[in-house]
Design a protein around this motif. Structure first.
Motif, PDB file in Angstrom:
ATOM      1  N   SER A 277       4.172  85.114  44.938  1.00 57.84           N
ATOM      2  CA  SER A 277       3.194  83.891  45.649  1.00 57.84           C
ATOM      3  C   SER A 277       2.165  83.549  44.477  1.00 57.84           C
ATOM      4  N   GLY A 278       1.543  82.433  44.737  1.00 51.95           N
ATOM      5  CA  GLY A 278       0.644  81.947  43.659  1.00 51.95           C
ATOM      6  C   GLY A 278      -0.554  81.078  44.714  1.00 51.95           C
ATOM      7  N   VAL A 279      -1.984  81.057  44.051  1.00 51.67           N
ATOM      8  CA  VAL A 279      -2.789  80.570  44.917  1.00 51.67           C
ATOM      9  C   VAL A 279      -2.811  79.044  44.992  1.00 51.67           C
ATOM     10  N   SER A 280      -1.927  78.196  44.466  1.00 54.50           N
ATOM     11  CA  SER A 280      -1.737  76.927  44.802  1.00 54.50           C
ATOM     12  C   SER A 280      -1.039  76.634  46.013  1.00 54.50           C
ATOM     13  N   GLY A 281      -0.099  77.767  46.277  1.00 51.55           N
ATOM     14  CA  GLY A 281       0.306  77.743  47.745  1.00 51.55           C
ATOM     15  C   GLY A 281       1.899  77.867  47.656  1.00 51.55           C
ATOM     16  N   GLY A 282       2.409  78.188  46.492  1.00 50.55           N
ATOM     17  CA  GLY A 282       3.896  78.519  46.363  1.00 50.55           C
ATOM     18  C   GLY A 282       4.152  80.061  46.696  1.00 50.55           C
ATOM     19  N   ILE A 283       5.472  80.048  47.324  1.00 52.79           N
ATOM     20  CA  ILE A 283       6.084  81.497  47.616  1.00 52.79           C
ATOM     21  C   ILE A 283       7.470  81.202  47.067  1.00 52.79           C
ATOM     22  N   VAL A 284       8.096  82.376  46.204  1.00 55.77           N
ATOM     23  CA  VAL A 284       9.543  82.354  46.005  1.00 55.77           C
ATOM     24  C   VAL A 284       9.930  83.702  46.540  1.00 55.77           C
ATOM     25  N   ALA A 285      10.941  83.698  47.482  1.00 60.94           N
ATOM     26  CA  ALA A 285      11.403  85.102  48.117  1.00 60.94           C
ATOM     27  C   ALA A 285      13.004  84.915  47.951  1.00 60.94           C
ATOM     28  N   VAL A 286      13.409  86.101  47.368  1.00 61.54           N
ATOM     29  CA  VAL A 286      14.695  86.254  46.824  1.00 61.54           C
ATOM     30  C   VAL A 286      15.527  87.097  47.660  1.00 61.54           C
ATOM     31  N   SER A 287      16.765  86.860  47.853  1.00 65.62           N
ATOM     32  CA  SER A 287      17.626  87.639  48.660  1.00 65.62           C
ATOM     33  C   SER A 287      18.692  87.997  47.815  1.00 65.62           C
ATOM     34  N   TYR A 315      10.410  83.941  59.175  1.00 61.82           N
ATOM     35  CA  TYR A 315      11.447  83.418  60.415  1.00 61.82           C
ATOM     36  C   TYR A 315      12.939  83.353  59.874  1.00 61.82           C
ATOM     37  N   LEU A 316      12.760  82.799  58.339  1.00 63.39           N
ATOM     38  CA  LEU A 316      14.241  82.708  57.787  1.00 63.39           C
ATOM     39  C   LEU A 316      14.832  84.057  57.418  1.00 63.39           C
ATOM     40  N   SER A 317      14.025  84.828  57.037  1.00 64.20           N
ATOM     41  CA  SER A 317      14.500  86.364  56.987  1.00 64.20           C
ATOM     42  C   SER A 317      15.315  86.800  58.046  1.00 64.20           C
ATOM     43  N   ARG A 318      14.748  86.911  59.191  1.00 56.97           N
ATOM     44  CA  ARG A 318      15.096  87.495  60.374  1.00 56.97           C
ATOM     45  C   ARG A 318      16.367  86.412  60.636  1.00 56.97           C
ATOM     46  N   SER A 319      16.248  85.275  60.911  1.00 58.93           N
ATOM     47  CA  SER A 319      17.279  84.358  61.398  1.00 58.93           C
ATOM     48  C   SER A 319      18.455  84.202  60.529  1.00 58.93           C
ATOM     49  N   LEU A 320      18.318  84.428  59.219  1.00 58.95           N
ATOM     50  CA  LEU A 320      19.474  84.443  58.285  1.00 58.95           C
ATOM     51  C   LEU A 320      19.911  85.629  57.874  1.00 58.95           C
ATOM     52  N   GLY A 321      19.338  86.699  58.306  1.00 54.54           N
ATOM     53  CA  GLY A 321      19.473  87.985  57.933  1.00 54.54           C
ATOM     54  C   GLY A 321      19.508  88.227  56.397  1.00 54.54           C
ATOM     55  N   LEU A 322      18.316  87.740  55.826  1.00 53.17           N
ATOM     56  CA  LEU A 322      18.033  88.044  54.413  1.00 53.17           C
ATOM     57  C   LEU A 322      17.504  89.311  54.116  1.00 53.17           C
ATOM     58  N   SER A 323      16.781  89.879  54.878  1.00 52.30           N
ATOM     59  CA  SER A 323      16.048  91.253  54.348  1.00 52.30           C
ATOM     60  C   SER A 323      17.055  92.177  53.723  1.00 52.30           C
ATOM     61  N   PHE A 325      16.762  95.181  53.934  1.00 57.15           N
ATOM     62  CA  PHE A 325      17.101  96.509  54.645  1.00 57.15           C
ATOM     63  C   PHE A 325      17.618  96.243  55.934  1.00 57.15           C
ATOM     64  N   ALA A 326      18.181  94.918  56.092  1.00 54.57           N
ATOM     65  CA  ALA A 326      18.830  94.595  57.408  1.00 54.57           C
ATOM     66  C   ALA A 326      20.452  95.022  57.294  1.00 54.57           C
ATOM     67  N   SER A 327      21.025  95.595  58.253  1.00 52.31           N
ATOM     68  CA  SER A 327      22.379  95.841  58.080  1.00 52.31           C
ATOM     69  C   SER A 327      23.147  94.646  58.776  1.00 52.31           C
ATOM     70  N   ALA A 328      22.340  93.951  59.460  1.00 55.41           N
ATOM     71  CA  ALA A 328      23.083  92.643  59.952  1.00 55.41           C
ATOM     72  C   ALA A 328      21.855  91.775  60.518  1.00 55.41           C
ATOM     73  N   ALA A 329      22.356  90.443  60.431  1.00 60.51           N
ATOM     74  CA  ALA A 329      21.398  89.371  60.955  1.00 60.51           C
ATOM     75  C   ALA A 329      20.706  89.847  62.338  1.00 60.51           C
ATOM     76  N   HIS A 330      19.613  89.411  62.411  1.00 60.06           N
ATOM     77  CA  HIS A 330      18.896  89.816  63.758  1.00 60.06           C
ATOM     78  C   HIS A 330      18.982  88.598  64.507  1.00 60.06           C
ATOM     79  N   PRO A 331      19.216  88.516  65.753  1.00 57.40           N
ATOM     80  CA  PRO A 331      18.826  87.577  66.703  1.00 57.40           C
ATOM     81  C   PRO A 331      17.476  86.928  66.537  1.00 57.40           C
ATOM     82  N   VAL A 332      17.230  85.661  66.616  1.00 61.73           N
ATOM     83  CA  VAL A 332      16.052  84.990  66.241  1.00 61.73           C
ATOM     84  C   VAL A 332      14.923  85.517  67.500  1.00 61.73           C
ATOM     85  N   SER A 333      15.676  85.549  68.593  1.00 66.06           N
ATOM     86  CA  SER A 333      14.742  86.204  69.758  1.00 66.06           C
ATOM     87  C   SER A 333      13.868  87.208  69.505  1.00 66.06           C
ATOM     88  N   GLN A 334      14.266  88.340  68.456  1.00 63.92           N
ATOM     89  CA  GLN A 334      13.706  89.270  68.255  1.00 63.92           C
ATOM     90  C   GLN A 334      12.114  88.843  67.610  1.00 63.92           C
TER      91      GLN A 334
END
Ligand code: GLU
Length: 337
Positions: A277-287, A315-323, A325-334
């Motif tokens: 991340s950077g102080v102007s407000g950007g984040i890049v997250a890589v899967s 939100y996106l990491s969990r709902s799209l299964g990006l982590s 360390f995840a072996s499968a996408a978690h339901p969004v309700s988690q």
């Protein structure tokens, strides 16, 4: 140090695919709606011009390793890349100098201290510690190929442009604004010099570093730059190989442990992705193997990470299964805060 026989290196580490495109599109739109109204955090003020950002800006982009973009909100607003440049300059220097050199000259361990800490250098016997804090980023910029600061700057500008797949421009106003306020970085440069850690003139190198932080990008650019790392170093939009697969992997390893300021551990625990991340407000997250998320929203938490950006990435990491360390996408309700 850590050796592997070539025949033992796996050809492909596979962590699964993204969900179908309509689902990705829907979740990006939903993440945007969900956090657009969140107004926690404050604008960065230590570079005077950054205070003029619109606190309502919020852009979200996901670019997959096949180059497809899914976007919502202010993905065309241009902002200075700031600390996110550190990740890509590190990759370019690794490509030019090799893994060992960078490991020895810069280091890859978390400091646990703020990004612009002088104490971290003193506590670690002059080691810049890692390329994502200012000391390590300045030491990395100093290693950039080129006989003069102007040549080094040109290598950085063109290298980051290849990551983005389009020519990136300097924001002269941000550069001048930061140049007037970067006494601390100059002090860090001088301190590294005193420990014999720089082979360049410290003030010239800090100037190149200040320029690299002032390159203008959009949330979409960040997603394309991240997708290039996710794609093993090849830009999925242009097809150009920017760095080797080994360098892409090494860069992501450093981002996983050091990319999110002093919150890197918490980020990895909650979101599970290499990110910067950077102080102007950007984040890049890589899967890796899937794609990257680029976010832009200038309201920051106390560590300097965008508040809406972090929430959207979680939100996106969990709902799209990006982590990682995840072996499968978690339901969004988690648990999604
Ligand atoms: N140009 C800023 C500095 O070096 C980058 C800060 C950041 O994004 O963390 O102080």
């Amino acid at each position: 140090m850590f050796e592997t026989d070539t025949q033992d290196v796996a050809q492909r580490a596979f962590t699964g695919d993204l969900p179908p495109e309509v689902r990705v599109e829907e979740l990006i739109a939903r993440a945007h709606r969900r956090y657009a109204g969140l107004d926690e955090g404050r604008l960065a003020d230590y570079i005077p011009l950054l205070e003029q950002a619109d606190p309502g800006w919020f852009g979200l982009s996901l670019v997959s390793v096949d180059g497809t973009e899914h976007a919502a909100g202010d993905t065309e607003v241009r902002f200075s890349i700031q600390s996110i440049s550190k990740a890509f300059v590190f990759a370019l220097v690794c490509e030019a100098m090799g893994h060992e050199q960078v490991h020895d000259r810069v280091g890859v361990n978390n400091t646990g201290l703020p990004f612009n800490s002088v104490i971290a250098v003193e506590l670690n016997d002059g080691s810049p510690m890692n390329p994502m804090v200012n000391a390590g980023a300045i030491a990395t910029t100093a290693l950039m190929p080129g006989g003069t600061p102007a040549e080094q700057w040109e290598h950085i500008r063109s290298g980051l442009s290849r990551f983005a797949g389009r020519p990136l421009e300097l924001d002269g106003e941000v550069y001048r604004s930061e140049r007037k306020a970067n006494q601390r970085n100059k002090a860090i440069g001088r301190l590294l010099e005193s420990y014999g850690r720089l082979d360049t003139d410290p003030l010239d190198t800090v100037d190149v570093y200040t320029r690299q932080c002032s390159l203008l990008v959009t949330a979409t650019d960040l997603a394309v730059m991240g997708a290039t790392l996710a794609d093993g170093g090849t830009n999925p939009r242009t097809g150009e190989r920017v760095v080797s697969a080994e360098v892409a992997r090494d860069t992501l390893s450093v981002l996983a442990s050091c990319g999110m300021y002093e919150r890197s551990g918490e980020w990895l625990f909650e979101i599970g992705l290499p990110a910067k991340s950077g102080v102007s407000g950007g984040i890049v997250a890589v899967s890796p193997g899937k794609g990257a998320v680029g976010t832009f929203s200038p309201l920051l938490d106390l560590a300097g990470n965008s508040v809406r950006g972090q929430r959207a990435c979680a939100y996106l990491s969990r709902s799209l299964g990006l982590s990682l360390f995840a072996s499968a996408a978690h339901p969004v309700s988690q648990k999604v805060s």
